[in-house]
Design an enzyme around this catalytic site. Structure first.
Site, PDB file in Angstrom:
ATOM      1  N   HIS A  17       0.836  -1.204   0.000  1.00 20.20           N
ATOM      2  CA  HIS A  17       0.000   0.000   0.000  1.00 20.20           C
ATOM      3  C   HIS A  17       0.871   1.255   0.000  1.00 20.20           C
ATOM      4  O   HIS A  17       0.637   2.184  -0.777  1.00 20.20           O
ATOM      5  CB  HIS A  17      -0.895   0.057   1.245  1.00 20.20           C
ATOM      6  CG  HIS A  17      -1.968  -0.962   1.310  1.00 20.20           C
ATOM      7  ND1 HIS A  17      -2.160  -1.753   2.425  1.00 20.20           N
ATOM      8  CD2 HIS A  17      -2.925  -1.327   0.426  1.00 20.20           C
ATOM      9  CE1 HIS A  17      -3.195  -2.549   2.223  1.00 20.20           C
ATOM     10  NE2 HIS A  17      -3.675  -2.313   1.010  1.00 20.20           N
ATOM     11  N   LYS A  41     -16.238  -7.038   5.943  1.00 18.48           N
ATOM     12  CA  LYS A  41     -15.083  -7.517   6.692  1.00 18.48           C
ATOM     13  C   LYS A  41     -15.186  -7.112   8.158  1.00 18.48           C
ATOM     14  O   LYS A  41     -15.643  -6.029   8.483  1.00 18.48           O
ATOM     15  CB  LYS A  41     -13.784  -6.926   6.129  1.00 18.48           C
ATOM     16  CG  LYS A  41     -13.453  -7.348   4.731  1.00 18.48           C
ATOM     17  CD  LYS A  41     -12.149  -6.697   4.286  1.00 18.48           C
ATOM     18  CE  LYS A  41     -11.813  -7.018   2.847  1.00 18.48           C
ATOM     19  NZ  LYS A  41     -10.593  -6.315   2.409  1.00 18.48           N
ATOM     20  N   ARG A  90      -2.705  -6.248  -7.793  1.00 18.95           N
ATOM     21  CA  ARG A  90      -1.640  -7.235  -7.685  1.00 18.95           C
ATOM     22  C   ARG A  90      -1.720  -8.310  -8.752  1.00 18.95           C
ATOM     23  O   ARG A  90      -0.739  -8.955  -9.056  1.00 18.95           O
ATOM     24  CB  ARG A  90      -1.699  -7.930  -6.312  1.00 18.95           C
ATOM     25  CG  ARG A  90      -1.421  -7.014  -5.151  1.00 18.95           C
ATOM     26  CD  ARG A  90      -1.751  -7.679  -3.847  1.00 18.95           C
ATOM     27  NE  ARG A  90      -3.189  -7.964  -3.852  1.00 18.95           N
ATOM     28  CZ  ARG A  90      -3.807  -8.746  -2.990  1.00 18.95           C
ATOM     29  NH1 ARG A  90      -3.134  -9.346  -2.049  1.00 18.95           N
ATOM     30  NH2 ARG A  90      -5.100  -8.935  -3.060  1.00 18.95           N
ATOM     31  N   SER A 128      -3.578  -7.484   3.026  1.00 18.55           N
ATOM     32  CA  SER A 128      -3.978  -7.249   4.413  1.00 18.55           C
ATOM     33  C   SER A 128      -4.553  -8.515   5.034  1.00 18.55           C
ATOM     34  O   SER A 128      -4.288  -8.815   6.202  1.00 18.55           O
ATOM     35  CB  SER A 128      -4.998  -6.110   4.490  1.00 18.55           C
ATOM     36  OG  SER A 128      -4.391  -4.894   4.144  1.00 18.55           O
TER      37      SER A 128
END
Length: 160
Positions: A17, A41, A90, A128
């Site tokens: 990040h 989440k 990614r 994460s």
């Protein structure tokens, strides 16, 4: 003056990040990193902790500031006078997801564009969720997260 926003849950912020933030900060006059509450989440760190981590991790980027918001990203963008969303990707899987999000944001607010920055190869496996799993099982997060996150995790583990 071009204002951009890089939003996410950042639970926790990773060095991947931070790399995206640094690169985006060179492209725009102002970059806001905005912590959004992800309703899908359960957070490991509070919003306030995430904001503090991000502030410390980006303190050497003078045109970057950190904020938090709950609601639609496009609403936040309009409030801030920002016209560009920055997203790090990614993989092809990330791009596919982010592309759909970009189309929806464009539908909601036609004046907002999204740019995608490819993650550097050395961070392509860092997420994460992967960091949270390492933390839960006592794995090393050294070299994957900013020092402030590593210190906070170590302090939390020592408390238990």
């Amino acid at each position: 003056m071009t204002k951009a926003v890089c939003s996410g849950s950042f639970d926790p912020v990773t060095l991947g990040h931070v790399d995206i933030f640094a690169r985006a900060s060179r492209m725009f006059d102002e970059l806001t990193i905005c912590v959004f509450r992800n309703i899908h989440k359960r957070g490991m760190f509070t919003i306030a902790e995430r904001v503090a981590f991000l502030e410390e991790a980006t303190r050497d980027l003078p045109n970057v500031h950190v904020d938090a918001f709950s609601g639609l990203l496009t609403s936040y963008m309009v409030q801030q006078g920002a016209s560009v969303i920055v997203r790090g990707v990614r993989s092809v899987k990330d791009l596919e997801y982010e592309q759909n999000e970009a189309y929806m944001n464009r539908h909601l607010q036609p004046g907002i564009d999204t740019i995608f920055l490819l993650t550097r190869p050395e961070f392509s496996y860092v997420s994460s969720s992967g960091i949270r799993e390492l933390i839960q099982f006592g794995g090393s997060i050294h070299g994957l997260v900013p020092d402030c996150v590593e210190r906070a995790v170590a302090a939390g583990i020592e408390k238990e």
